[in-house]
Design an enzyme around this catalytic site. Structure first.
Site, PDB file in Angstrom:
ATOM      1  N   ASP A  21       0.743   2.173   8.869  1.00  0.00           N
ATOM      2  CA  ASP A  21       0.175   1.516  10.053  1.00  0.00           C
ATOM      3  C   ASP A  21       1.084   1.615  11.271  1.00  0.00           C
ATOM      4  OD1 ASP A  21      -1.924   0.862   8.465  1.00  0.00           O
ATOM      5  OD2 ASP A  21      -1.543  -1.283   8.402  1.00  0.00           O
ATOM      6  N   ASP A  44       5.635  -7.488   5.289  1.00  0.00           N
ATOM      7  CA  ASP A  44       5.533  -8.611   4.348  1.00  0.00           C
ATOM      8  C   ASP A  44       6.487  -8.422   3.171  1.00  0.00           C
ATOM      9  OD1 ASP A  44       3.700 -10.077   5.771  1.00  0.00           O
ATOM     10  OD2 ASP A  44       1.951  -9.267   4.733  1.00  0.00           O
ATOM     11  N   ARG A  83       0.929  -5.676  -5.057  1.00  0.00           N
ATOM     12  CA  ARG A  83       0.937  -6.562  -3.898  1.00  0.00           C
ATOM     13  C   ARG A  83       1.339  -8.002  -4.231  1.00  0.00           C
ATOM     14  NH1 ARG A  83      -1.087  -4.265   0.646  1.00  0.00           N
ATOM     15  NH2 ARG A  83      -2.345  -2.367   0.437  1.00  0.00           N
ATOM     16  N   LYS A 137       8.470   0.891   5.106  1.00  0.00           N
ATOM     17  CA  LYS A 137       7.301   1.678   4.709  1.00  0.00           C
ATOM     18  C   LYS A 137       6.032   1.060   5.295  1.00  0.00           C
ATOM     19  CE  LYS A 137       4.701   0.162   2.278  1.00  0.00           C
ATOM     20  NZ  LYS A 137       3.612  -0.512   1.561  1.00  0.00           N
ATOM     21  N   THR A 138       5.199   1.843   5.921  1.00  0.00           N
ATOM     22  CA  THR A 138       3.810   1.504   6.206  1.00  0.00           C
ATOM     23  C   THR A 138       3.217   2.582   7.099  1.00  0.00           C
ATOM     24  OG1 THR A 138       2.236  -0.005   7.307  1.00  0.00           O
ATOM     25  CG2 THR A 138       4.494  -0.062   8.097  1.00  0.00           C
ATOM     26  N   GLY A 165       0.805  -1.213   0.000  1.00  0.00           N
ATOM     27  CA  GLY A 165       0.000   0.000   0.000  1.00  0.00           C
ATOM     28  C   GLY A 165       0.839   1.264   0.000  1.00  0.00           C
ATOM     29  N   LYS A 215     -25.175  17.653  18.518  1.00  0.00           N
ATOM     30  CA  LYS A 215     -26.293  16.721  18.369  1.00  0.00           C
ATOM     31  C   LYS A 215     -25.888  15.394  17.742  1.00  0.00           C
ATOM     32  CE  LYS A 215     -27.783  18.687  13.918  1.00  0.00           C
ATOM     33  NZ  LYS A 215     -28.935  19.264  13.168  1.00  0.00           N
TER      34      LYS A 215
END
Length: 551
Positions: A205, A176, A145, A202-203, A81, A242
């Site tokens: 997350d 991965d 991927r 890289k990520t 990603g 609200k």
């Protein structure tokens, strides 16, 4: 790009900062070797699988004498990603390779690992790099991927590289992707191809980190983008007074994004998946806690609030984890019979009759909408696509059910109007923050220095990044150092271990100390958009997580 925005033009002129050793010595920095390393777990098994790269020492760079370097032909891929700053990794790599020898060449393989296998590439030139410096996205060469894990794939990669004279491959990816890089490096050594492999972390997350990899690139930018959006919604909630806003954030395997955004914005509630798993909380307990918060705020005349939810929450809830595992197995074994059912209602009945008692109970408690999402299209491995499960809407529905019971016994009913959001793709391709622009450029430049030092099987490491760039350190760690054995798809396989939120770490403890006050009041913080120009305390600030981890 035929037309660029004024901001993009200004950003193209930004010069990323480098660690002092690379600023002073360029890619000719001397590699100093540390002590032999070992994997984070399963040492004997990892050593057997990676005999040529296991135990290699960590590397730190220091200034030394420059040396003659033959031109290097390298190939680079973006894998997995998107994450802000990927283009700057390529820019740093390109500049570093040219610094080693002006005749060095960089091949950009298109579409990720599949481009490396299918030999689809472009030559990365100075003109091309200059047009992408400090930009978001992966569109210079795009990503993919495809997993590099089969011997025949490795052999094809070696053949393609030999055809072009390529002697190095740089894999820019997450856990991965870098697991695949580790296996590829071992193959190239076993087959004596002369091709070296270097990884870059890289990520968004944030789950690829350790002592040497303090943060994965893109996390800083993405969380600042999400925090801006959350702050905007908080301002709206506090104005309209609200709505309850339930915001799901990316992060399937760990809750780093949700926790960081909570630390930046102070929501009324933030669920941390790792805490749910540690306390073995049921879905009903989570809903009950949130419902109590809604009632408490309503009694204080605050019929509004903001709740943050990590994308992967549902997999951390014990009974849901069991249910998902059974569904994956059941639908794999009885795929034809399941697909033969007339409609979704029939499919739900088909599944419910074949689950264990525990899983069937969990399945029965879910709204029909979520049941259908659990039975929807699987990923390439046959697993539930967790990102497609609307957990934020599930919680809303279940809170409404509890409130209906509560309101039946109250003189004054609790008002509960809700809005559901999912922030994911909004943050993955944003223009990198100054931190990510600097960090990514430094990672790419470090990868070039590792190649200049003759290394393979390493991940580029830039440390001390919670401090100003003038105090950063560059080096590399063996990919095997991050590996362990995990059970995946019925087999024991070597993988880089994901870094989850540590419940005894300072970021979570800081959140836990403050969450009751945040829940009861209106303690909202409005971070605003990423700033690229202005005071350093605004433009170059690091994430709350990084600052707290190294306070």
């Amino acid at each position: 790009m035929s037309k660029i925005s004024p901001l993009q033009k200004a950003r193209s002129e930004y010069s990323p900062k480098l660690p002092p050793v690379l600023q002073e010595c360029g890619p000719f920095a001397t590699a100093r070797l540390g002590e032999p390393t070992q994997s984070v777990a399963d040492q004997d098994a990892i050593r057997r699988l990676f005999p040529d790269t296991y135990g290699m020492p960590a590397v730190t760079f220091a200034c030394g004498e420059s040396f003659d370097c033959e031109p290097i032909k390298a190939g680079v891929i973006l894998s997995g990603g998107q994450a802000p700053g990927g283009h700057n990794v390529i820019a740093g790599l390109f500049d570093g390779l040219k610094g080693l020898n002006p005749d060095s060449q960089l091949f950009g393989f298109l579409g990720g690992p599949s481009g490396l296998i299918d030999d689809k590439y472009i030559m990365i030139t100075e003109e091309l790099v200059d047009s992408y410096r400090n930009t978001g996205g992966f569109d210079m060469i795009c990503s993919g991927r495809t997993k590099l894990e089969k011997t025949e794939q490795f052999a094809q990669v070696a053949t393609n590289c030999k055809k072009h004279g390529i002697t190095a491959i740089i894999v820019i990816g997450g856990d991965d992707s870098n697991t695949n890089a580790c296996t590829l490096a071992q193959y190239m050594l076993t087959e004596k191809t002369g091709i070296r492999v270097i990884g870059c972390p890289k990520t968004i997350d944030g789950d690829l980190k350790n002592e040497w990899i303090e943060v994965s690139f893109g996390f800083d930018t993405a969380t600042k983008v999400y925090a801006e959006l959350i702050g905007n919604i908080m301002r709206d909630a506090n104005s309209a007074r609200k709505y309850w806003h339930f915001i799901k954030l990316m992060g399937r395997s760990a809750s780093h994004i949700a926790l960081e955004c909570a630390l930046q914005t102070h929501p009324n509630a933030c669920i941390v998946s790792e805490e749910v798993a540690a306390k073995k909380m049921s879905l009903q307990e989570i809903v009950t806690d949130l419902t109590k918060l809604v009632v408490k705020r309503a009694d204080a005349k605050m019929n509004f609030g903001v709740v943050l939810i990590p994308e992967g929450l549902i997999e951390f809830i014990p009974e849901m984890n069991v249910l998902i595992a059974e569904l994956n197995d059941l639908l794999a074994k009885e795929e034809a019979a399941f697909n033969a059912q007339a409609d979704m209602s029939a499919k739900i009945d088909f599944v419910a009759q074949r689950l264990s008692a525990a899983a069937a109970g969990a399945f029965k408690s879910l709204p029909a909408m979520i049941k259908a999402q659990l039975l929807g299209d699987r990923d390439p491995h046959g697993n539930v696509q967790v990102s497609k499960i609307e957990t934020e809407k599930l919680l809303i529905v279940m809170i409404e059910e509890q409130l209906a019971i509560i309101n039946a016994g109250r003189e004054k009913a609790v008002k509960f109007s809700s809005q559901a959001h999912f922030f994911g793709y909004e943050g993955r391709c944003a223009a990198p923050s100054n931190f990510d622009a600097d960090y990514c450029y430094s990672l790419g430049y470090t990868a070039a220095a590792l190649l200049g030092a003759g290394k393979t099987g390493y991940m580029a490491s830039v440390r001390n990044v919670y401090a100003p760039a003038s105090e950063w350190a560059a080096g590399g760690i063996p990919l095997t150092m991050m590996m362990n054995i995990e059970r995946r798809h019925g087999k024991d396989v070597p993988v880089i271990r994901k870094a989850l939120v540590e419940l005894d770490g300072k970021p979570f403890k800081t959140f836990a100390t403050n969450r009751d006050a945040w829940g009861a009041g209106v303690e909202y913080v409005y971070p605003g958009p990423i700033q690229y120009f202005g005071p350093t305390e605004v433009c170059d600030r690091v994430t709350e997580t990084l600052a707290l981890e190294h306070a």
